[in-house]
Design an enzyme around this catalytic site. Structure first.
Site, PDB file in Angstrom:
ATOM      1  N   TYR A 209       0.907  -1.181  -0.089  1.00 57.13           N
ATOM      2  CA  TYR A 209      -0.065  -0.054   0.033  1.00 57.13           C
ATOM      3  C   TYR A 209       0.816   1.323   0.091  1.00 57.13           C
ATOM      4  O   TYR A 209       1.982   1.333   0.351  1.00 57.13           O
ATOM      5  CB  TYR A 209      -1.075   0.015   1.226  1.00 57.13           C
ATOM      6  CG  TYR A 209      -0.598  -0.091   2.445  1.00 57.13           C
ATOM      7  CD1 TYR A 209       0.074   0.925   3.348  1.00 57.13           C
ATOM      8  CD2 TYR A 209      -0.761  -1.229   3.278  1.00 57.13           C
ATOM      9  CE1 TYR A 209       0.739   0.696   4.422  1.00 57.13           C
ATOM     10  CE2 TYR A 209      -0.365  -1.165   4.565  1.00 57.13           C
ATOM     11  CZ  TYR A 209       0.361  -0.360   5.109  1.00 57.13           C
ATOM     12  OH  TYR A 209       0.842  -0.369   6.523  1.00 57.13           O
ATOM     13  N   CYS A 210       0.325   2.338  -0.494  1.00 55.66           N
ATOM     14  CA  CYS A 210       0.958   3.611  -0.942  1.00 55.66           C
ATOM     15  C   CYS A 210       2.312   3.127  -1.566  1.00 55.66           C
ATOM     16  O   CYS A 210       3.452   3.826  -0.637  1.00 55.66           O
ATOM     17  CB  CYS A 210       1.285   4.409   0.566  1.00 55.66           C
ATOM     18  SG  CYS A 210       1.457   6.062   0.259  1.00 55.66           S
ATOM     19  N   PRO A 211       2.406   2.737  -2.559  1.00 59.53           N
ATOM     20  CA  PRO A 211       3.743   2.463  -3.153  1.00 59.53           C
ATOM     21  C   PRO A 211       4.647   3.684  -3.785  1.00 59.53           C
ATOM     22  O   PRO A 211       3.902   4.544  -3.958  1.00 59.53           O
ATOM     23  CB  PRO A 211       3.473   1.478  -4.419  1.00 59.53           C
ATOM     24  CG  PRO A 211       2.139   1.765  -4.709  1.00 59.53           C
ATOM     25  CD  PRO A 211       1.573   2.220  -3.251  1.00 59.53           C
TER      26      PRO A 211
END
Length: 280
Positions: free
Chosen positions: A148-150
């Protein structure tokens, strides 16, 4: 001498430890605190600062997350899992905060010269490596697809992400922020965000490409290092590292004369969050 030494090895560090005091407060207060420090440090009204902070179960949504076509179907899933949600008016995507996640903000001034974005990321990467000598150069910075949130400065060990870095710039101050998944299950946190996107998209195609979350790409430091590492342990390491890097470490929160500025920034982030929710 590393390029980051000039930013980390300074005469004085200011350390604001909110690893306990911020837990029951809204994460919006942390955004206000970092904005306040940006102005104080940026205008050289304060030495460079490090702030540690922990919040109880919260998913911080980015602007794009708030535009999910079926967000109203996703939020009950998040809330029923015991997490509150807030929206930040900045870049990035959803991240998970809880008692096993230590957030660290390093706040620097650009008065003596501009700090470009890669340099800001490198400062935090160096800081985290110094905090975790048992991992050291095994900590790599590159995008972990499926997390997540790469981003290009995802921090990982053996291909599993445990941290992400962001930056905030204001009034010649630069706040470089990292969330460290220290303890607990990294994949469980990722599964929660996977459900957010699954329910929030509802099978629809969107112009914005939301990440396809694969929970197995994320883990906590305790899991990766195989040791019973805790948020309290790492927070103590932060304090010890600052003492090693500086001749003096100033402890304590905002002074009375700084609280008016903090109140201003807090009202600003609260108002922005309310506007984002109203648009939903």
């Amino acid at each position: 001498m590393k390029p980051t030494d000039s930013y980390l090895t300074v005469p004085t560090w200011r350390f604001l430890d909110e690893s306990l005091s911020a837990r029951t407060r809204s994460a919006l207060e942390s955004f206000a605190a970092d904005d306040t420090l940006c102005q104080l440090v940026g205008q050289q009204l304060s030495p460079p600062a490090v702030r540690t902070w922990v919040h109880d179960n919260t998913i911080v949504l980015g602007i794009q997350d708030h535009r999910l076509p079926h967000l109203e179907d996703a939020l009950p899933v998040i809330h029923s899992a015991g997490y509150r949600t807030i929206v930040r008016n900045s870049g990035g995507l959803a991240v998970v905060l809880d008692q096993g996640v230590l957030n660290i903000s390093i706040v620097l001034s650009e008065q003596a010269g501009s700090i470009d974005i890669p340099a800001g990321y490198d400062v935090m990467l160096d800081f985290v490596r110094r905090l975790l000598p048992e991992a050291g150069d095994r900590i790599e910075a590159y995008e972990i697809v499926g997390s997540y949130c790469p981003g290009s400065y995802d921090l990982s060990i053996g291909g599993k992400k445990f941290a992400g870095i962001s930056q905030r710039r204001l009034r010649q101050g630069v706040a470089v922020q990292v969330y460290l998944c220290v303890e607990g299950s990294g994949s469980d946190r990722a599964e929660l965000v996977r459900q957010l996107y699954d329910k929030g998209l509802g099978g629809e195609e969107t112009k914005f490409a939301y990440p396809d979350i694969r929970p197995e790409t994320m883990a906590s430091l305790a899991e990766l290092l195989g040791i019973p590492l805790t948020v309290t342990d790492v927070n103590l390491r932060v304090q010890q590292l600052l003492h090693a890097l500086a001749g003096e470490v100033q402890m304590g929160g905002f002074r009375e004369d700084e609280m008016e500025l903090y109140t201003y920034y807090l009202q600003r982030v609260v108002d922005r969050n309310a506007k984002m929710i109203a648009r939903g």
